[in-house]
Design a protein around this motif. Sequence first.
Motif, PDB file in Angstrom:
ATOM      1  N   VAL A 120       3.082  -6.384   2.349  1.00 47.21           N
ATOM      2  CA  VAL A 120       4.459  -6.491   2.849  1.00 47.21           C
ATOM      3  C   VAL A 120       5.199  -5.173   2.753  1.00 47.21           C
ATOM      4  CG1 VAL A 120       4.587  -8.943   2.287  1.00 47.21           C
ATOM      5  CG2 VAL A 120       5.362  -7.252   0.603  1.00 47.21           C
ATOM      6  N   ALA A 121       4.588  -4.180   2.108  1.00 51.01           N
ATOM      7  CA  ALA A 121       5.254  -2.895   1.910  1.00 51.01           C
ATOM      8  C   ALA A 121       4.282  -1.755   2.134  1.00 51.01           C
ATOM      9  CB  ALA A 121       5.833  -2.802   0.493  1.00 51.01           C
ATOM     10  N   HIS A 122       4.806  -0.666   2.659  1.00 50.15           N
ATOM     11  CA  HIS A 122       4.045   0.573   2.769  1.00 50.15           C
ATOM     12  C   HIS A 122       4.907   1.686   2.195  1.00 50.15           C
ATOM     13  CE1 HIS A 122       1.560   3.592   5.397  1.00 50.15           C
ATOM     14  NE2 HIS A 122       1.343   3.724   4.111  1.00 50.15           N
ATOM     15  N   GLN A 123       4.522   2.207   1.033  1.00 49.61           N
ATOM     16  CA  GLN A 123       5.254   3.310   0.419  1.00 49.61           C
ATOM     17  C   GLN A 123       4.773   4.593   1.072  1.00 49.61           C
ATOM     18  OE1 GLN A 123       6.050   2.877  -3.720  1.00 49.61           O
ATOM     19  NE2 GLN A 123       6.134   5.070  -4.066  1.00 49.61           N
ATOM     20  N   ALA A 124       5.644   5.190   1.858  1.00 49.19           N
ATOM     21  CA  ALA A 124       5.235   6.303   2.718  1.00 49.19           C
ATOM     22  C   ALA A 124       6.230   7.447   2.633  1.00 49.19           C
ATOM     23  CB  ALA A 124       5.132   5.822   4.168  1.00 49.19           C
ATOM     24  N   TYR A 125       5.733   8.644   2.925  1.00 44.06           N
ATOM     25  CA  TYR A 125       6.595   9.824   2.986  1.00 44.06           C
ATOM     26  C   TYR A 125       7.361   9.808   4.293  1.00 44.06           C
ATOM     27  CZ  TYR A 125       8.072  14.662   3.565  1.00 44.06           C
ATOM     28  OH  TYR A 125       8.815  15.788   3.788  1.00 44.06           O
ATOM     29  N   TYR A 126       8.679  10.022   4.194  1.00 42.22           N
ATOM     30  CA  TYR A 126       9.545  10.051   5.376  1.00 42.22           C
ATOM     31  C   TYR A 126      10.809  10.791   4.982  1.00 42.22           C
ATOM     32  CZ  TYR A 126      11.937   8.035   9.540  1.00 42.22           C
ATOM     33  OH  TYR A 126      12.600   7.841  10.731  1.00 42.22           O
ATOM     34  N   SER A 127      11.206  11.758   5.774  1.00 42.55           N
ATOM     35  CA  SER A 127      12.430  12.506   5.496  1.00 42.55           C
ATOM     36  C   SER A 127      12.861  13.230   6.756  1.00 42.55           C
ATOM     37  CB  SER A 127      12.202  13.519   4.358  1.00 42.55           C
ATOM     38  OG  SER A 127      11.515  14.668   4.837  1.00 42.55           O
TER      39      SER A 127
ATOM     40  N   VAL B 278       0.845  -1.184   0.000  1.00 44.09           N
ATOM     41  CA  VAL B 278       0.000   0.000   0.000  1.00 44.09           C
ATOM     42  C   VAL B 278       0.885   1.239   0.000  1.00 44.09           C
ATOM     43  CG1 VAL B 278      -1.893  -1.152   1.188  1.00 44.09           C
ATOM     44  CG2 VAL B 278      -0.164   0.061   2.533  1.00 44.09           C
ATOM     45  N   SER B 279       0.249   2.380  -0.154  1.00 43.69           N
ATOM     46  CA  SER B 279       0.941   3.657  -0.084  1.00 43.69           C
ATOM     47  C   SER B 279       0.003   4.691   0.523  1.00 43.69           C
ATOM     48  CB  SER B 279       1.378   4.087  -1.495  1.00 43.69           C
ATOM     49  OG  SER B 279       2.097   5.303  -1.461  1.00 43.69           O
ATOM     50  N   ASN B 280       0.536   5.500   1.415  1.00 43.32           N
ATOM     51  CA  ASN B 280      -0.213   6.626   1.993  1.00 43.32           C
ATOM     52  C   ASN B 280      -1.418   6.191   2.818  1.00 43.32           C
ATOM     53  OD1 ASN B 280       1.520   8.455   0.511  1.00 43.32           O
ATOM     54  ND2 ASN B 280       0.323   7.958  -1.298  1.00 43.32           N
ATOM     55  N   PHE B 281      -1.340   5.034   3.453  1.00 43.27           N
ATOM     56  CA  PHE B 281      -2.418   4.570   4.337  1.00 43.27           C
ATOM     57  C   PHE B 281      -2.212   5.130   5.741  1.00 43.27           C
ATOM     58  CE2 PHE B 281      -4.738   0.582   2.708  1.00 43.27           C
ATOM     59  CZ  PHE B 281      -4.764   1.059   1.407  1.00 43.27           C
ATOM     60  N   ALA B 282      -3.320   5.365   6.429  1.00 45.08           N
ATOM     61  CA  ALA B 282      -3.270   5.644   7.859  1.00 45.08           C
ATOM     62  C   ALA B 282      -3.043   4.330   8.600  1.00 45.08           C
ATOM     63  CB  ALA B 282      -4.570   6.287   8.317  1.00 45.08           C
ATOM     64  N   GLY B 283      -2.615   4.439   9.840  1.00 43.40           N
ATOM     65  CA  GLY B 283      -2.315   3.240  10.600  1.00 43.40           C
ATOM     66  C   GLY B 283      -3.506   2.300  10.724  1.00 43.40           C
ATOM     67  N   TRP B 284      -4.701   2.832  11.030  1.00 42.13           N
ATOM     68  CA  TRP B 284      -5.862   1.956  11.224  1.00 42.13           C
ATOM     69  C   TRP B 284      -6.271   1.294   9.916  1.00 42.13           C
ATOM     70  CZ3 TRP B 284     -10.528   2.241   8.729  1.00 42.13           C
ATOM     71  CH2 TRP B 284     -10.848   3.448   8.087  1.00 42.13           C
ATOM     72  N   GLN B 285      -6.092   1.996   8.804  1.00 39.43           N
ATOM     73  CA  GLN B 285      -6.450   1.413   7.503  1.00 39.43           C
ATOM     74  C   GLN B 285      -5.544   0.234   7.173  1.00 39.43           C
ATOM     75  OE1 GLN B 285      -5.829   4.980   5.265  1.00 39.43           O
ATOM     76  NE2 GLN B 285      -7.862   5.822   5.684  1.00 39.43           N
ATOM     77  N   LEU B 286      -4.263   0.379   7.435  1.00 36.70           N
ATOM     78  CA  LEU B 286      -3.325  -0.697   7.180  1.00 36.70           C
ATOM     79  C   LEU B 286      -3.566  -1.862   8.133  1.00 36.70           C
ATOM     80  CD1 LEU B 286      -0.877  -1.925   5.834  1.00 36.70           C
ATOM     81  CD2 LEU B 286       0.590  -0.452   7.226  1.00 36.70           C
ATOM     82  N   MET B 287      -3.776  -1.577   9.401  1.00 33.24           N
ATOM     83  CA  MET B 287      -3.956  -2.647  10.382  1.00 33.24           C
ATOM     84  C   MET B 287      -5.243  -3.425  10.127  1.00 33.24           C
ATOM     85  SD  MET B 287      -2.364  -4.087  12.834  1.00 33.24           S
ATOM     86  CE  MET B 287      -3.009  -5.741  12.574  1.00 33.24           C
TER      87      MET B 287
ATOM     88  N   GLN C 103       6.949  -2.300  12.381  1.00 31.71           N
ATOM     89  CA  GLN C 103       7.844  -3.157  13.151  1.00 31.71           C
ATOM     90  C   GLN C 103       7.083  -4.351  13.711  1.00 31.71           C
ATOM     91  OE1 GLN C 103      11.099  -2.537  13.512  1.00 31.71           O
ATOM     92  NE2 GLN C 103      11.682  -4.082  15.026  1.00 31.71           N
ATOM     93  N   ASP C 104       5.907  -4.108  14.234  1.00 33.68           N
ATOM     94  CA  ASP C 104       5.117  -5.163  14.858  1.00 33.68           C
ATOM     95  C   ASP C 104       4.560  -6.152  13.846  1.00 33.68           C
ATOM     96  OD1 ASP C 104       3.613  -6.158  17.333  1.00 33.68           O
ATOM     97  OD2 ASP C 104       1.958  -5.774  15.940  1.00 33.68           O
ATOM     98  N   GLN C 105       4.162  -5.657  12.671  1.00 32.62           N
ATOM     99  CA  GLN C 105       3.444  -6.473  11.696  1.00 32.62           C
ATOM    100  C   GLN C 105       4.300  -6.935  10.518  1.00 32.62           C
ATOM    101  OE1 GLN C 105       0.132  -7.594  11.886  1.00 32.62           O
ATOM    102  NE2 GLN C 105       0.432  -6.918  13.999  1.00 32.62           N
ATOM    103  N   GLY C 106       5.545  -6.541  10.457  1.00 36.00           N
ATOM    104  CA  GLY C 106       6.402  -6.984   9.370  1.00 36.00           C
ATOM    105  C   GLY C 106       6.066  -6.337   8.042  1.00 36.00           C
ATOM    106  N   VAL C 107       5.989  -5.009   8.036  1.00 33.40           N
ATOM    107  CA  VAL C 107       5.708  -4.255   6.810  1.00 33.40           C
ATOM    108  C   VAL C 107       6.915  -3.356   6.535  1.00 33.40           C
ATOM    109  CG1 VAL C 107       4.171  -2.621   5.666  1.00 33.40           C
ATOM    110  CG2 VAL C 107       3.237  -4.277   7.291  1.00 33.40           C
ATOM    111  N   GLY C 108       7.538  -3.526   5.386  1.00 33.75           N
ATOM    112  CA  GLY C 108       8.711  -2.738   5.058  1.00 33.75           C
ATOM    113  C   GLY C 108       8.341  -1.395   4.470  1.00 33.75           C
ATOM    114  N   ALA C 109       9.059  -0.364   4.864  1.00 36.55           N
ATOM    115  CA  ALA C 109       8.816   0.978   4.323  1.00 36.55           C
ATOM    116  C   ALA C 109       9.594   1.174   3.030  1.00 36.55           C
ATOM    117  CB  ALA C 109       9.217   2.045   5.332  1.00 36.55           C
ATOM    118  N   LEU C 110       8.886   1.599   1.993  1.00 40.27           N
ATOM    119  CA  LEU C 110       9.503   2.123   0.780  1.00 40.27           C
ATOM    120  C   LEU C 110       9.307   3.629   0.858  1.00 40.27           C
ATOM    121  CD1 LEU C 110       8.159  -0.380  -1.917  1.00 40.27           C
ATOM    122  CD2 LEU C 110      10.316  -0.462  -0.686  1.00 40.27           C
ATOM    123  N   VAL C 111      10.369   4.356   1.025  1.00 38.73           N
ATOM    124  CA  VAL C 111      10.278   5.792   1.341  1.00 38.73           C
ATOM    125  C   VAL C 111      10.206   6.624   0.072  1.00 38.73           C
ATOM    126  CG1 VAL C 111      11.432   7.736   2.448  1.00 38.73           C
ATOM    127  CG2 VAL C 111      11.535   5.452   3.494  1.00 38.73           C
ATOM    128  N   TRP C 112       9.120   7.419  -0.056  1.00 41.79           N
ATOM    129  CA  TRP C 112       9.044   8.347  -1.186  1.00 41.79           C
ATOM    130  C   TRP C 112       9.399   9.758  -0.724  1.00 41.79           C
ATOM    131  CZ3 TRP C 112       5.581  12.415  -1.059  1.00 41.79           C
ATOM    132  CH2 TRP C 112       4.393  12.275  -0.335  1.00 41.79           C
TER     133      TRP C 112
END
Length: 344
Positions: A181-188, A157-166, A203-212
């Motif tokens: 397995v991935a969350h493409q998210a803004y981080y800088s 997914v990309s740009n999800f809120a925490g509750w939406q992903l969970m 960290q808890d659920q095993g979802v890797g961040a792909l940083v945009w």
Amino acid sequence: MEFRRLGASGLKVPVLSFGAGTFAGKGPLFGAWGNTDADEARRLLDICLEAGLNLFDTADVYSDGASEEVLGEAIRGRRDKVLISTKTALPMGEGPNDAGSSRARLVKATEDALRRLGTDYIDLLQLHAFDAGTPVEEVLATLDALVRAGKVRYVGVSNFAGWQLMKSLALAERHGWPRYVAHQAYYSLVGRDYEWDLMPLAQDQGVGALVWSPLGWGRLTGKIRRGAPVPAGSRLNETADFGPPVPEERLYRVVDALDEIAAETGRTVPQIALNWLIARPTVASVIIGARNEAQLRDNLGAVGWHLTAEQMAKLDAASRVTPPYPHFPYHRQEGFARLNPPMV
């Protein structure tokens, strides 16, 4: 190039990946990013592959599908050497089914992406945004069918809120559907909101961040300084309203720290900003973009070395903001810290 597992999956991805938003740039947003054609795209891919970078990210909405087409041309004849990530869900037209994550939309969007990319499978298909109008069960069951058909290998997914992903992860587990397995998210360094909810969840659920946008929508390129105008040619001149806002004083505080560390290390400001991100928890890959070979080679220089603990601490201090409730740093109080120690 270092490789890391993407979340809890077995797929290994490079710590730097390449974003194809600059390919075939059309319109007010993507036109300002760049307009790389197929020949130049092939050259940029050559450089990436030589450096060990083999994950390339795009989306159907990038230049109305033209980015996928140019990427497809660039990978022709070497599909087995690359990993392709694309995204869908944002509007691609004015019709009632031209946006979202319904079964009809996802099936059509996947077929369209496969055609534009010139491939018969997508390594990672991500939902570009949460679709509040489609039941999560319908979304996940459709993705399950696409995986079983061999058209998609992993989902994210990309740009999800925490509750939406969970909620999505819980339903996938309940029904035996593929988990994200991935969350493409803004981080800088000038946008650390990811750390409040999404990082602990990942960290808890095993979802890797792909940083945009790891350089803060072009703010951390080394060209923006306190008391100076935005340089001519910076995409901030035309696209600032599209990206995440950053208070000026916070930006200049971070840039000052980056400049100090650049002087200490002989590295460029973008390299330092990217290296900081690579070291953060849950980050699987940082997506870099480049309009030309010089930018790409500079960004690739962000790997193969490490900032010292003191340099990391300096950047942490310069970029830190007080999070909102309930994320307010109660770790300053001993009782809260014992129950819920901070990740960073």
